[in-house]
Motif scaffolding. Structure first.
Motif, PDB file in Angstrom:
ATOM      1  N   GLU A  42       0.834  -1.213   0.000  1.00  0.00           N
ATOM      2  CA  GLU A  42       0.000   0.000   0.000  1.00  0.00           C
ATOM      3  C   GLU A  42       0.866   1.260   0.000  1.00  0.00           C
ATOM      4  N   GLN A  94       2.651   1.623  -3.305  1.00  0.00           N
ATOM      5  CA  GLN A  94       1.701   2.031  -4.350  1.00  0.00           C
ATOM      6  C   GLN A  94       1.477   3.546  -4.366  1.00  0.00           C
ATOM      7  N   THR A 107       2.323   5.491  -7.821  1.00  0.00           N
ATOM      8  CA  THR A 107       1.342   6.214  -8.636  1.00  0.00           C
ATOM      9  C   THR A 107       1.718   7.694  -8.723  1.00  0.00           C
ATOM     10  N   ARG A 119      -4.953   8.507 -12.344  1.00  0.00           N
ATOM     11  CA  ARG A 119      -4.508   7.162 -11.985  1.00  0.00           C
ATOM     12  C   ARG A 119      -5.016   6.098 -12.960  1.00  0.00           C
ATOM     13  N   TRP A 128      -2.458   3.498 -14.807  1.00  0.00           N
ATOM     14  CA  TRP A 128      -2.471   2.019 -14.721  1.00  0.00           C
ATOM     15  C   TRP A 128      -2.776   1.388 -16.069  1.00  0.00           C
ATOM     16  N   LEU A 169      -3.524  -5.678 -10.547  1.00  0.00           N
ATOM     17  CA  LEU A 169      -3.962  -4.512  -9.775  1.00  0.00           C
ATOM     18  C   LEU A 169      -4.312  -4.895  -8.344  1.00  0.00           C
ATOM     19  N   TRP A 211      -1.278  -4.988  -6.377  1.00  0.00           N
ATOM     20  CA  TRP A 211      -0.855  -3.627  -6.041  1.00  0.00           C
ATOM     21  C   TRP A 211      -1.779  -2.977  -5.009  1.00  0.00           C
ATOM     22  N   LYS A 212      -2.795  -3.742  -4.575  1.00  0.00           N
ATOM     23  CA  LYS A 212      -3.761  -3.264  -3.561  1.00  0.00           C
ATOM     24  C   LYS A 212      -4.575  -2.058  -4.042  1.00  0.00           C
ATOM     25  N   CYS A 213      -4.898  -2.059  -5.318  1.00  0.00           N
ATOM     26  CA  CYS A 213      -5.775  -0.998  -5.815  1.00  0.00           C
ATOM     27  C   CYS A 213      -7.192  -1.273  -5.333  1.00  0.00           C
ATOM     28  N   SER A 214      -8.004  -0.241  -5.279  1.00  0.00           N
ATOM     29  CA  SER A 214      -9.377  -0.413  -4.791  1.00  0.00           C
ATOM     30  C   SER A 214     -10.208  -1.143  -5.849  1.00  0.00           C
ATOM     31  N   GLU A 263     -11.301   1.149  -8.578  1.00  0.00           N
ATOM     32  CA  GLU A 263     -10.248   1.481  -9.525  1.00  0.00           C
ATOM     33  C   GLU A 263      -9.986   0.315 -10.485  1.00  0.00           C
ATOM     34  N   ILE A 264     -10.020  -0.899  -9.947  1.00  0.00           N
ATOM     35  CA  ILE A 264      -9.797  -2.077 -10.793  1.00  0.00           C
ATOM     36  C   ILE A 264     -10.879  -2.142 -11.877  1.00  0.00           C
TER      37      ILE A 264
END
Ligand code: ATP
Ligand code: MG
Length: 397
Positions: free
Chosen positions: A196, A199, A203, A250, A254, A274, A277-280, A283-284
């Motif tokens: 996190e 990341q 970003t 963002r 990505w 993703l 990368w612990k994206c929300s 966002e994914i």
């Protein structure tokens, strides 16, 4: 004498109140750096010799946001300010943030534990700069340089290595040679750091105006090796690093990255990448939508179905990406195509499930959903006019 930014001005009474109570207080970190660079400042951070409980006695409205690290949030005239007690970070375990902070009464001690010289500046209530580590000189030289011995500083907190390349990109600066060598030598320490936190820095690197330089450094120092899904992707990253265009959000960042990693083909591995990368979740979903739209767009212009499915903001992001990749792009065309869509969601279809059951004299079932999808597609393709009578005729032939 620095002309005070309105944000500093608004926070001045806070510094004054702390000083009236007999303590020291300064503006510190990013806001001082950015004001010296004549950039707009994000948030104003204040460092003080007062301990958290002393701050809580001075101000009526406070929130304990990170009291164990010495940070108290003060609510003042509709704004909030993070006030952090001068501290040193004595015990470091596992190359992560210290689990134990020690409060000190000296500003110099506090500034000494900060990451880079340009971030180790303080400013008093009169706009005077306190600069123990030649931060202003490095600002002029546009240099990211660790405070003190870089290797020691990266051993204390390995995230600083990522922060360094992030600042190179964000500020379009160079990295000090010794600092760079220390990152190169110690890059495996990044493995200890929570994804996190990496990341956030990565970003910011991708969104920086010096992205090219930041990415080249990220590759050269081997930091990419300990980032999710990038270990075997040096060549793809090098290709990506050649891109000149600016990336301003963002989703675009990505999507373009994944486009390069997947060798310009549809990216089925986008989701696990993703997630790693612990994206929300949100966002994914957006990046997957953008990748889907990009794939269509690379084969020609958008069609109504795709525009309807992904929506205008993603379509415009994809158009940005097309321009970025060197293809011809037209934002007006996307706008006008989108505004010409016959419908924007299912609810706008001029017939509903009940009507269809009645007209076709059938009980509800799976057929109904499928038929609605067919109607939707026919309306979007222009084959069918979105009027109740026309739809009834179309379904009954
Ligand atoms: P931004 O404009 O992105 O907010 P910033 O410099 O304000 O940049 P923050 O992450 O908000 O960055 O941190 C505020 C300040 O705290 C930094 O300027 C630096 O002085 C200090 N700092 C933050 N993280 C670290 C760290 N890992 N090690 C040492 N000092 C740090
Ligand atoms: Mg900040």
């Amino acid at each position: 004498m620095i002309l005070f930014d309105p944000q500093f001005k608004q926070a001045l009474p806070i510094i004054d109140k702390i000083e009236e109570a007999g303590f020291e207080a300064y503006f510190v970190g990013g806001s001082v750096r950015d004001t010296l660079l004549k950039e707009t400042i994000n948030d104003v951070d204040i460092a003080t010799s007062a301990k958290p409980d002393e701050i809580k006695q001075i101000f009526q409205k406070t929130i304990d946001v990170g009291i164990e690290h010495g940070t108290v949030m003060v609510l003042w005239k509709d704004a909030t300010y993070e006030i952090t007690t001068f501290r040193t970070e004595s015990t470091y375990q596992d190359f992560r943030r210290p689990d134990n902070v020690e409060f000190v009464r000296s500003l110099k001690e506090d500034l000494k534990r900060r990451d880079f010289t340009i971030n180790a500046l303080a400013m008093n209530r009169d706009g005077q700069i306190i600069d123990y580590f030649e931060g202003q000189k490095d600002l002029e030289k546009k240099l990211i340089k660790a405070v003190g011995n870089p290797e020691e500083r990266f051993f204390e907190d390995a995230l600083r290595m990522m922060r360094g390349v992030r600042f190179v990109s964000q500020l379009n600066f160079e990295m000090d040679r010794e600092t760079e060598l220390a990152i190169q030598k110690n890059h495996p320490l990044l493995e200890k750091i929570a994804i996190e936190r990496i990341q956030v820095e990565f970003t910011k690197l991708l969104l920086g105006s010096g992205r090219k330089k930041g990415l080249e450094l990220f590759i050269r120092t081997n930091l990419f090796y300990y980032c999710p899904g990038l270990k075997d992707q040096k060549e793809a990253l090098e290709e990506f690093a050649k891109l000149e265009c600016t990336i301003d959000n963002r989703i675009v960042a990505w999507t373009v990255l994944i486009y390069y990693l997947s060798k310009h083909k549809p990216a089925s591995e986008a989701e696990p990448f993703l997630r790693a990368w612990k994206c929300s979740k949100k966002e994914i979903t957006q990046v997957k939508s953008a990748l889907f739209a990009l794939e269509q767009r690379l084969n020609g212009t958008f069609n109504s179905q795709v525009l309807y499915q992904v929506g205008l903001p993603i379509a415009l992001d994809v158009e940005k990406i097309m321009a970025c990749l060197g293809y011809s792009a037209s934002f007006e065309r996307v706008h006008s195509m989108y505004h010409g869509l016959p419908i924007y969601n299912k609810k706008e279809i001029k017939i509903n499930g009940n009507d269809l059951q009645e007209v076709l004299n059938r009980k509800p079932g799976k057929w109904l959903g499928n038929l609605m999808l067919e109607i939707e597609a026919a309306i979007l393709s222009g084959e069918l006019v979105n009027e109740k009578q026309a739809i009834i005729e179309w379904v009954t032939h």
